[in-house]
Design a protein around this motif. Structure first.
Motif, PDB file in Angstrom:
ATOM      1  N   ALA A 150       0.819  -1.222   0.000  1.00 25.50           N
ATOM      2  CA  ALA A 150       0.000   0.000   0.000  1.00 25.50           C
ATOM      3  C   ALA A 150       0.850   1.269   0.000  1.00 25.50           C
ATOM      4  CB  ALA A 150      -0.951   0.012   1.188  1.00 25.50           C
ATOM      5  N   GLN A 151       2.103   1.136   0.443  1.00 25.29           N
ATOM      6  CA  GLN A 151       2.969   2.312   0.478  1.00 25.29           C
ATOM      7  C   GLN A 151       3.353   2.788  -0.915  1.00 25.29           C
ATOM      8  OE1 GLN A 151       5.942   2.482   3.738  1.00 25.29           O
ATOM      9  NE2 GLN A 151       5.281   0.376   4.099  1.00 25.29           N
ATOM     10  N   ALA A 152       3.020   2.009  -1.921  1.00 18.50           N
ATOM     11  CA  ALA A 152       3.272   2.449  -3.293  1.00 18.50           C
ATOM     12  C   ALA A 152       2.354   3.617  -3.666  1.00 18.50           C
ATOM     13  CB  ALA A 152       3.072   1.287  -4.270  1.00 18.50           C
ATOM     14  N   ARG A 153       1.241   3.761  -2.951  1.00 18.07           N
ATOM     15  CA  ARG A 153       0.346   4.901  -3.184  1.00 18.07           C
ATOM     16  C   ARG A 153       0.952   6.134  -2.534  1.00 18.07           C
ATOM     17  NH1 ARG A 153      -4.969   3.662  -0.787  1.00 18.07           N
ATOM     18  NH2 ARG A 153      -5.379   5.784  -1.465  1.00 18.07           N
ATOM     19  N   PRO A 154       1.141   7.215  -3.284  1.00 26.17           N
ATOM     20  CA  PRO A 154       1.810   8.406  -2.734  1.00 26.17           C
ATOM     21  C   PRO A 154       1.168   8.961  -1.467  1.00 26.17           C
ATOM     22  CG  PRO A 154       1.640   8.581  -5.117  1.00 26.17           C
ATOM     23  CD  PRO A 154       0.862   7.351  -4.721  1.00 26.17           C
ATOM     24  N   ALA A 155      -0.161   9.028  -1.398  1.00 25.39           N
ATOM     25  CA  ALA A 155      -0.816   9.589  -0.211  1.00 25.39           C
ATOM     26  C   ALA A 155      -0.545   8.726   1.013  1.00 25.39           C
ATOM     27  CB  ALA A 155      -2.314   9.738  -0.436  1.00 25.39           C
ATOM     28  N   VAL A 156      -0.597   7.414   0.840  1.00 27.31           N
ATOM     29  CA  VAL A 156      -0.345   6.507   1.959  1.00 27.31           C
ATOM     30  C   VAL A 156       1.097   6.657   2.432  1.00 27.31           C
ATOM     31  CG1 VAL A 156      -0.261   4.084   2.686  1.00 27.31           C
ATOM     32  CG2 VAL A 156      -2.143   4.886   1.240  1.00 27.31           C
ATOM     33  N   ALA A 157       2.036   6.673   1.503  1.00 34.25           N
ATOM     34  CA  ALA A 157       3.448   6.805   1.860  1.00 34.25           C
ATOM     35  C   ALA A 157       3.707   8.137   2.563  1.00 34.25           C
ATOM     36  CB  ALA A 157       4.312   6.690   0.614  1.00 34.25           C
ATOM     37  N   ARG A 158       3.090   9.196   2.072  1.00 30.38           N
ATOM     38  CA  ARG A 158       3.304  10.528   2.654  1.00 30.38           C
ATOM     39  C   ARG A 158       2.767  10.592   4.090  1.00 30.38           C
ATOM     40  NH1 ARG A 158       0.319  15.916   0.758  1.00 30.38           N
ATOM     41  NH2 ARG A 158       1.582  17.403   1.884  1.00 30.38           N
ATOM     42  N   VAL A 159       1.557  10.109   4.311  1.00 34.18           N
ATOM     43  CA  VAL A 159       0.974  10.145   5.650  1.00 34.18           C
ATOM     44  C   VAL A 159       1.747   9.230   6.588  1.00 34.18           C
ATOM     45  CG1 VAL A 159      -1.079   9.607   7.022  1.00 34.18           C
ATOM     46  CG2 VAL A 159      -1.312  10.833   4.848  1.00 34.18           C
ATOM     47  N   ARG A 160       2.113   8.051   6.109  1.00 37.40           N
ATOM     48  CA  ARG A 160       2.872   7.121   6.943  1.00 37.40           C
ATOM     49  C   ARG A 160       4.192   7.737   7.377  1.00 37.40           C
ATOM     50  NH1 ARG A 160       6.983   4.327   6.775  1.00 37.40           N
ATOM     51  NH2 ARG A 160       7.272   2.496   8.071  1.00 37.40           N
ATOM     52  N   GLU A 161       4.953   8.277   6.438  1.00 34.83           N
ATOM     53  CA  GLU A 161       6.246   8.889   6.766  1.00 34.83           C
ATOM     54  C   GLU A 161       6.076  10.056   7.746  1.00 34.83           C
ATOM     55  OE1 GLU A 161       8.026   9.926   3.030  1.00 34.83           O
ATOM     56  OE2 GLU A 161       8.057   7.824   2.373  1.00 34.83           O
ATOM     57  N   HIS A 162       5.059  10.863   7.511  1.00 32.51           N
ATOM     58  CA  HIS A 162       4.796  12.016   8.373  1.00 32.51           C
ATOM     59  C   HIS A 162       4.466  11.556   9.797  1.00 32.51           C
ATOM     60  CE1 HIS A 162       3.523  16.120   9.309  1.00 32.51           C
ATOM     61  NE2 HIS A 162       2.466  15.581   9.919  1.00 32.51           N
ATOM     62  N   LEU A 163       3.581  10.579   9.931  1.00 32.94           N
ATOM     63  CA  LEU A 163       3.198  10.102  11.258  1.00 32.94           C
ATOM     64  C   LEU A 163       4.350   9.413  11.977  1.00 32.94           C
ATOM     65  CD1 LEU A 163      -0.455   8.841  10.758  1.00 32.94           C
ATOM     66  CD2 LEU A 163       0.323  10.858  12.022  1.00 32.94           C
ATOM     67  N   VAL A 164       5.115   8.605  11.275  1.00 32.02           N
ATOM     68  CA  VAL A 164       6.269   7.954  11.904  1.00 32.02           C
ATOM     69  C   VAL A 164       7.217   9.023  12.454  1.00 32.02           C
ATOM     70  CG1 VAL A 164       8.368   6.609  11.454  1.00 32.02           C
ATOM     71  CG2 VAL A 164       6.162   5.792  10.610  1.00 32.02           C
ATOM     72  N   ARG A 165       7.510  10.029  11.655  1.00 27.72           N
ATOM     73  CA  ARG A 165       8.428  11.094  12.079  1.00 27.72           C
ATOM     74  C   ARG A 165       7.862  11.874  13.281  1.00 27.72           C
ATOM     75  NH1 ARG A 165       8.796  13.315   7.553  1.00 27.72           N
ATOM     76  NH2 ARG A 165       7.160  14.864   7.831  1.00 27.72           N
ATOM     77  N   GLU A 166       6.606  12.306  13.186  1.00 29.13           N
ATOM     78  CA  GLU A 166       6.010  13.127  14.246  1.00 29.13           C
ATOM     79  C   GLU A 166       5.816  12.344  15.550  1.00 29.13           C
ATOM     80  OE1 GLU A 166       5.184  16.488  14.127  1.00 29.13           O
ATOM     81  OE2 GLU A 166       6.325  16.404  12.247  1.00 29.13           O
ATOM     82  N   LEU A 167       5.332  11.128  15.455  1.00 32.50           N
ATOM     83  CA  LEU A 167       5.082  10.329  16.658  1.00 32.50           C
ATOM     84  C   LEU A 167       6.381   9.942  17.347  1.00 32.50           C
ATOM     85  CD1 LEU A 167       2.137   8.163  15.320  1.00 32.50           C
ATOM     86  CD2 LEU A 167       2.010   9.849  17.185  1.00 32.50           C
ATOM     87  N   ARG A 168       7.373   9.568  16.564  1.00 27.46           N
ATOM     88  CA  ARG A 168       8.658   9.209  17.179  1.00 27.46           C
ATOM     89  C   ARG A 168       9.357  10.418  17.772  1.00 27.46           C
ATOM     90  NH1 ARG A 168      10.803   4.568  12.993  1.00 27.46           N
ATOM     91  NH2 ARG A 168       9.505   2.903  13.841  1.00 27.46           N
ATOM     92  N   ALA A 169       9.185  11.581  17.166  1.00 21.69           N
ATOM     93  CA  ALA A 169       9.788  12.807  17.712  1.00 21.69           C
ATOM     94  C   ALA A 169       9.183  13.151  19.077  1.00 21.69           C
ATOM     95  CB  ALA A 169       9.593  13.967  16.748  1.00 21.69           C
ATOM     96  N   ALA A 170       7.890  12.879  19.221  1.00 19.25           N
ATOM     97  CA  ALA A 170       7.221  13.146  20.493  1.00 19.25           C
ATOM     98  C   ALA A 170       7.555  12.086  21.532  1.00 19.25           C
ATOM     99  CB  ALA A 170       5.710  13.236  20.286  1.00 19.25           C
ATOM    100  N   ALA A 171       7.936  10.893  21.100  1.00 22.70           N
ATOM    101  CA  ALA A 171       8.376   9.756  21.928  1.00 22.70           C
ATOM    102  C   ALA A 171       7.278   9.104  22.760  1.00 22.70           C
ATOM    103  CB  ALA A 171       9.567  10.124  22.792  1.00 22.70           C
ATOM    104  N   SER A 172       6.770   9.788  23.762  1.00 21.88           N
ATOM    105  CA  SER A 172       5.728   9.166  24.574  1.00 21.88           C
ATOM    106  C   SER A 172       4.620  10.170  24.851  1.00 21.88           C
ATOM    107  CB  SER A 172       6.284   8.609  25.876  1.00 21.88           C
ATOM    108  OG  SER A 172       6.713   9.657  26.708  1.00 21.88           O
ATOM    109  N   PHE A 173       3.454   9.625  25.153  1.00 24.57           N
ATOM    110  CA  PHE A 173       2.270  10.467  25.357  1.00 24.57           C
ATOM    111  C   PHE A 173       1.608  10.130  26.669  1.00 24.57           C
ATOM    112  CE2 PHE A 173       2.993  10.150  20.870  1.00 24.57           C
ATOM    113  CZ  PHE A 173       2.894  11.446  20.462  1.00 24.57           C
TER     114      PHE A 173
END
Length: 193
Positions: free
Chosen positions: A170-193
């Motif tokens: 599914a990551q071959a779809r640009p929108a899916v890849a873009r949202v996935r990359e964005h969320l991985v980066r943002e969530l990991r930067a925040a570390a814990s909630f």
């Protein structure tokens, strides 16, 4: 792009993270629910990405651990630990995990109030109905404002690791890849909630 996840975490944490992508033209649809159901919808092709509170174990689904959810035992000021228990479900999944981690045993009490929405549990606890175990991200504002207090300070607060799941390919779809990359980066930067 169709995203699934727990109502509270998506509403409180993820939606603000996705605002820049939506302003940039992302078309987003969100389905709220329990991880098992959402993961099956992902595997069946009805969802593109799922934020899951459990590690996915379905064929054709890949996932990355992306955040740690910290849990706190909380109450309104003046409400003690012997007050009624407010819980998300009759079987006390969040309370049970907290008790095992902090006290080394299962909780012996039953819930007096059960509401299958953590925001509702928060509201009930804030109103003084009793005590509960809630994710830190959901009660930080109340703790800072003094409308909630923590009833225990364990050396290592219990956590639950959240996963971002996607169907293989599914990551071959640009929108899916873009949202996935964005969320991985943002969530990991925040570390814990």
């Amino acid at each position: 792009m169709h995203l699934g996840g727990p109502a509270e975490f998506l509403s409180e944490v993820v939606m603000p993270m996705l605002a820049p992508l939506v302003r940039d033209g992302l078309r987003l649809r969100v389905t709220l629910g329990l991880s098992d159901d959402l993961l099956h919808d992902l595997a069946a092709g009805r969802l593109d990405l799922v934020l899951s509170t459990i590690r996915p174990r379905l064929r054709g689904v890949q996932s990355d651990p992306v955040y740690d959810e910290e849990f706190l035992l909380v109450a309104a000021p003046g409400v003690g630990p012997s007050e009624p228990l407010v819980a998300y479900a009759e079987d006390l999944p969040i309370v049970r995990r907290y008790w095992r981690s902090v006290y080394g045993r299962r909780p012996s009490m039953a819930a007096q109030v059960v509401m299958p929405d953590l925001r509702g549990v928060l509201s009930a606890v804030r109103a003084g109905m009793g005590v509960s175990v809630l994710p830190a991200y959901l009660c930080r504002r109340d703790l800072a404002a003094g409308t909630l207090v923590t009833l225990a300070e364990p050396e290592e607060p219990p956590i639950n690791t959240g996963h971002l799941a996607v169907r293989s390919g599914a990551q071959a779809r640009p929108a899916v890849a873009r949202v996935r990359e964005h969320l991985v980066r943002e969530l990991r930067a925040a570390a814990s909630f």
